[in-house]
Design an enzyme around this catalytic site. Structure first.
Site, PDB file in Angstrom:
ATOM      1  CG  ASN A   1      -0.941  16.431 -19.949  1.00 54.92           C
ATOM      2  OD1 ASN A   1       0.093  15.852 -19.585  1.00 54.92           O
ATOM      3  ND2 ASN A   1      -2.047  16.427 -19.228  1.00 54.92           N
TER       4      ASN A   1
ATOM      5  CG  HIS B   1       0.477  10.087 -24.606  1.00 49.68           C
ATOM      6  ND1 HIS B   1      -0.213  10.364 -23.466  1.00 49.68           N
ATOM      7  CD2 HIS B   1       1.790  10.177 -24.265  1.00 49.68           C
ATOM      8  CE1 HIS B   1       0.630  10.624 -22.469  1.00 49.68           C
ATOM      9  NE2 HIS B   1       1.856  10.518 -22.934  1.00 49.68           N
TER      10      HIS B   1
ATOM     11  NE  ARG C   1      -3.967  -2.147   1.936  1.00 45.43           N
ATOM     12  CZ  ARG C   1      -3.792  -3.237   2.657  1.00 45.43           C
ATOM     13  NH1 ARG C   1      -2.822  -3.296   3.541  1.00 45.43           N
ATOM     14  NH2 ARG C   1      -4.589  -4.264   2.491  1.00 45.43           N
TER      15      ARG C   1
ATOM     16  CD  GLU D   1       8.209  15.864 -22.075  1.00 42.24           C
ATOM     17  OE1 GLU D   1       7.489  16.872 -22.011  1.00 42.24           O
ATOM     18  OE2 GLU D   1       7.756  14.705 -22.101  1.00 42.24           O
TER      19      GLU D   1
ATOM     20  CE  LYS E   1       6.163  17.165 -13.930  1.00 38.75           C
ATOM     21  NZ  LYS E   1       6.428  15.912 -14.627  1.00 38.75           N
TER      22      LYS E   1
ATOM     23  CE  LYS F   1       0.355  13.676 -14.544  1.00 39.04           C
ATOM     24  NZ  LYS F   1       0.134  14.102 -15.944  1.00 39.04           N
TER      25      LYS F   1
ATOM     26  CG  HIS G   1       7.277  10.566 -23.754  1.00 36.57           C
ATOM     27  ND1 HIS G   1       5.905  10.452 -23.822  1.00 36.57           N
ATOM     28  CD2 HIS G   1       7.522  11.685 -23.018  1.00 36.57           C
ATOM     29  CE1 HIS G   1       5.348  11.446 -23.137  1.00 36.57           C
ATOM     30  NE2 HIS G   1       6.305  12.205 -22.639  1.00 36.57           N
TER      31      HIS G   1
ATOM     32  CG  HIS H   1       2.298  15.042 -23.324  1.00 36.25           C
ATOM     33  ND1 HIS H   1       3.089  16.147 -23.551  1.00 36.25           N
ATOM     34  CD2 HIS H   1       3.023  14.232 -22.504  1.00 36.25           C
ATOM     35  CE1 HIS H   1       4.238  16.011 -22.891  1.00 36.25           C
ATOM     36  NE2 HIS H   1       4.221  14.855 -22.253  1.00 36.25           N
TER      37      HIS H   1
ATOM     38  CD  GLU I   1      -3.009  15.877 -15.848  1.00 40.99           C
ATOM     39  OE1 GLU I   1      -1.815  15.588 -15.658  1.00 40.99           O
ATOM     40  OE2 GLU I   1      -3.691  15.408 -16.763  1.00 40.99           O
TER      41      GLU I   1
ATOM     42  NE  ARG J   1       1.371  16.814 -12.916  1.00 43.52           N
ATOM     43  CZ  ARG J   1       2.031  16.061 -12.069  1.00 43.52           C
ATOM     44  NH1 ARG J   1       1.692  16.064 -10.792  1.00 43.52           N
ATOM     45  NH2 ARG J   1       3.030  15.301 -12.465  1.00 43.52           N
TER      46      ARG J   1
HETATM   47  P1  NAD Z   1      13.893   5.573 -20.996  1.00 43.68           P
HETATM   48  O1  NAD Z   1      13.785   5.463 -19.547  1.00 43.68           O
HETATM   49  O2  NAD Z   1      13.423   4.428 -21.818  1.00 43.68           O
HETATM   50  O3  NAD Z   1      15.390   5.910 -21.390  1.00 43.68           O
HETATM   51  C1  NAD Z   1      15.745   5.965 -22.758  1.00 43.68           C
HETATM   52  C2  NAD Z   1      16.908   5.008 -23.076  1.00 43.68           C
HETATM   53  O4  NAD Z   1      18.117   5.550 -22.531  1.00 43.68           O
HETATM   54  C3  NAD Z   1      16.758   3.626 -22.434  1.00 43.68           C
HETATM   55  O5  NAD Z   1      17.230   2.659 -23.334  1.00 43.68           O
HETATM   56  C4  NAD Z   1      17.692   3.697 -21.223  1.00 43.68           C
HETATM   57  O6  NAD Z   1      18.206   2.445 -20.872  1.00 43.68           O
HETATM   58  C5  NAD Z   1      18.787   4.573 -21.738  1.00 43.68           C
HETATM   59  N1  NAD Z   1      19.518   5.327 -20.725  1.00 43.68           N
HETATM   60  C6  NAD Z   1      19.034   5.909 -19.606  1.00 43.68           C
HETATM   61  N2  NAD Z   1      19.988   6.632 -19.007  1.00 43.68           N
HETATM   62  C7  NAD Z   1      21.107   6.488 -19.746  1.00 43.68           C
HETATM   63  C8  NAD Z   1      22.412   7.022 -19.650  1.00 43.68           C
HETATM   64  N3  NAD Z   1      22.735   7.909 -18.704  1.00 43.68           N
HETATM   65  N4  NAD Z   1      23.327   6.664 -20.589  1.00 43.68           N
HETATM   66  C9  NAD Z   1      22.993   5.827 -21.608  1.00 43.68           C
HETATM   67  N5  NAD Z   1      21.753   5.312 -21.758  1.00 43.68           N
HETATM   68  C10 NAD Z   1      20.826   5.653 -20.846  1.00 43.68           C
HETATM   69  O7  NAD Z   1      13.092   6.859 -21.568  1.00 43.68           O
HETATM   70  P2  NAD Z   1      13.069   8.391 -21.126  1.00 43.68           P
HETATM   71  O8  NAD Z   1      13.106   9.148 -22.393  1.00 43.68           O
HETATM   72  O9  NAD Z   1      14.027   8.698 -20.056  1.00 43.68           O
HETATM   73  O10 NAD Z   1      11.609   8.503 -20.482  1.00 43.68           O
HETATM   74  C11 NAD Z   1      10.449   8.299 -21.258  1.00 43.68           C
HETATM   75  C12 NAD Z   1       9.352   7.801 -20.338  1.00 43.68           C
HETATM   76  O11 NAD Z   1       9.065   8.798 -19.370  1.00 43.68           O
HETATM   77  C13 NAD Z   1       8.048   7.509 -21.057  1.00 43.68           C
HETATM   78  O12 NAD Z   1       7.547   6.293 -20.635  1.00 43.68           O
HETATM   79  C14 NAD Z   1       7.139   8.643 -20.642  1.00 43.68           C
HETATM   80  O13 NAD Z   1       5.782   8.272 -20.642  1.00 43.68           O
HETATM   81  C15 NAD Z   1       7.649   8.930 -19.261  1.00 43.68           C
HETATM   82  N6  NAD Z   1       7.358  10.283 -18.780  1.00 43.68           N
HETATM   83  C16 NAD Z   1       6.788  10.401 -17.549  1.00 43.68           C
HETATM   84  C17 NAD Z   1       6.530  11.645 -17.028  1.00 43.68           C
HETATM   85  C18 NAD Z   1       5.984  11.777 -15.647  1.00 43.68           C
HETATM   86  O14 NAD Z   1       5.620  12.891 -15.241  1.00 43.68           O
HETATM   87  N7  NAD Z   1       5.924  10.716 -14.879  1.00 43.68           N
HETATM   88  C19 NAD Z   1       6.851  12.812 -17.765  1.00 43.68           C
HETATM   89  C20 NAD Z   1       7.450  12.647 -19.018  1.00 43.68           C
HETATM   90  C21 NAD Z   1       7.698  11.373 -19.508  1.00 43.68           C
HETATM   91  N1  GLY Z   2       4.421  15.191 -17.849  1.00 43.93           N
HETATM   92  C1  GLY Z   2       3.149  15.735 -17.449  1.00 43.93           C
HETATM   93  C2  GLY Z   2       2.979  15.832 -15.968  1.00 43.93           C
HETATM   94  O1  GLY Z   2       3.826  15.479 -15.186  1.00 43.93           O
HETATM   95  O2  GLY Z   2       1.939  16.251 -15.539  1.00 43.93           O
END
Ligand code: NAD
Ligand code: GLY
Length: 351
Positions: free
Chosen positions: A239, A246, A121, A185, A221, A143, A258, A242, A231, A235
């Site tokens: 997006n 998406h 939980r 972003e 942010k 998130k 992404h 997005h 949101e 917030r």
């Molecule tokens: P990711 O985590 O897949 O990383 C991209 C690639 O880079 C992966 O292959 C990873 O292994 C590699 N990598 C990571 N760090 C590295 C480093 N220092 N050196 C070499 N390789 C490295 O993708 P991302 O672009 O970091 O994140 C995208 C994700 O984030 C999506 O799923 C998206 O939906 C999510 N997201 C979430 C929020 C939120 O508010 N929670 C906001 C924006 C995006």
């Molecule tokens: N990336 C959108 C949010 O965190 O709300």
């Protein structure tokens, strides 16, 4: 060298940003938790680069860590991997007073964060972003989520981290395209909230100002999250790009990452907004200039019908309405709730 941004949320936390922080993270973590047991969750690309340094720093601070490595990639941000992480936490008998460390990009942070949000939980977790995108966006705001075959982030929770430790040195090993995901972003934050920041990004090379740019991203942010953590209003502006972004990710079976999808989504949303009179003339040219400067894509490889079908599965749909974000000017955005007919018109105007 380290600077910090404080995030005000249902549980406050700090974001530490700097150089060499992988090797001092244990000390930062003991300052926010009394627990001395954790699970380090990371992916198969990040583990060989950075896990041993984090493990050493934890050990040095008297924290016992067990490490779980999952196969890298958005296609593994799913219920199966999430279930494997939970099983790992249970096998290692983590208790409610222990914590998770998410070391990696947004995929790791979202998925390990969701495991922490739901295991027994809810237990604490620490975000240690290693992509420019995770540092600038996903590690902040609480998130957490995994994807379903029906769409992105369809299962998740709002669950603030206890701490975010961002070592900007880790961006040095990012492939160029993955670095660019974070640029998308970053441009988004300037476009929706801070015209002077956008202007700075257009004049200065981001790579020469990494800590400063991450800090400004986090400040922007954090200000939004402080006002609307769950949101219900402001917030939604985060997006921007997005709804169609998406849809592009989903149409590509997650082959388009992404940040690249958001970059195209911002262009599409702005073209539609300009054509439909929501954004002043010239806004699209400014969005395109940002993408062009940083080698981000500008063209959508999908037809209007495909995008519409994918977008209507988006969770941002509320009843019969779906929200799209448009720019009133550079640095100021607003949300427009569209019904399905309105969305069809918007998507057609976007291409
Ligand atoms: P990711 O985590 O897949 O990383 C991209 C690639 O880079 C992966 O292959 C990873 O292994 C590699 N990598 C990571 N760090 C590295 C480093 N220092 N050196 C070499 N390789 C490295 O993708 P991302 O672009 O970091 O994140 C995208 C994700 O984030 C999506 O799923 C998206 O939906 C999510 N997201 C979430 C929020 C939120 O508010 N929670 C906001 C924006 C995006
Ligand atoms: N990336 C959108 C949010 O965190 O709300």
């Amino acid at each position: 060298m380290m600077e910090s941004v404080h995030v005000t949320a249902s549980r406050d936390y700090d974001v530490h940003i700097g150089s060499g922080l992988l090797d001092t993270c244990g000390a930062q973590i003991t300052a926010v938790t009394a627990s001395r047991r954790c699970a380090l969750v990371t992916d198969s690309a990040v583990a060989p680069l950075y896990a041993s340094r984090v493990e050493a720093s934890l050990r040095h601070a008297g924290i016992e860590a067990c490490t779980y490595v999952f196969p890298a990639g958005e296609q593994n941000k799913n219920l199966a991997t999430y279930g494997d992480i939970l099983a790992f936490l249970a096998e290692h008998r983590l208790t409610r007073s222990d914590f998770v460390v998410a070391l990696g990009g947004g995929v790791t942070g979202d998925m390990a964060g969701f495991a922490a949000a739901t295991y027994q939980r809810g237990i604490d977790y620490i975000q240690m972003p290693t992509t420019f995108l995770a540092a600038s966006d996903s590690s902040v705001g609480g998130k957490t989520a995994v994807d379903l075959p029906a769409g992105k982030n369809l299962v998740g929770a709002f669950w603030p981290p206890r701490l975010v430790v961002c070592d900007c040195d880790t961006f040095q090993t990012l492939p160029e395209d993955t670095f660019a995901d974070g640029v998308a972003e970053t441009l988004k934050h300037g476009l929706i909230a801070d015209a002077a920041f956008f202007d700075f990004l257009m004049r200065q090379p981001i790579r020469e100002h990494l800590s400063e740019v991450v800090r400004r991203n986090v400040e922007i942010k954090a200000a939004v999250v402080a006002e609307d953590e769950y949101e219900s209003g402001k917030r939604k502006l985060l997006n921007f790009g997005h709804t169609l972004g998406h849809a592009i990710e989903k149409c590509s079976a997650y082959a388009v990452p992404h940040g690249h999808a958001v970059a195209i989504g911002m262009v599409l949303a702005t073209r539609a907004a300009e054509r439909l009179g929501y954004s002043p003339r010239g806004t699209l040219e400014t969005v395109l200039a940002g993408n062009r400067r940083y080698g981000l894509p500008m063209e959508c490889p999908y037809a209007a019908q495909e995008l519409y079908d994918a977008a209507t599965g988006d969770k941002k749909r509320r009843g019969g309405k779906i929200d799209v974000v448009v720019l009133e000017e550079i640095g100021r955005a607003k949300t427009i709730p569209l019904d399905l007919d309105g969305l069809r018109v918007f998507v057609e105007a976007a291409l």
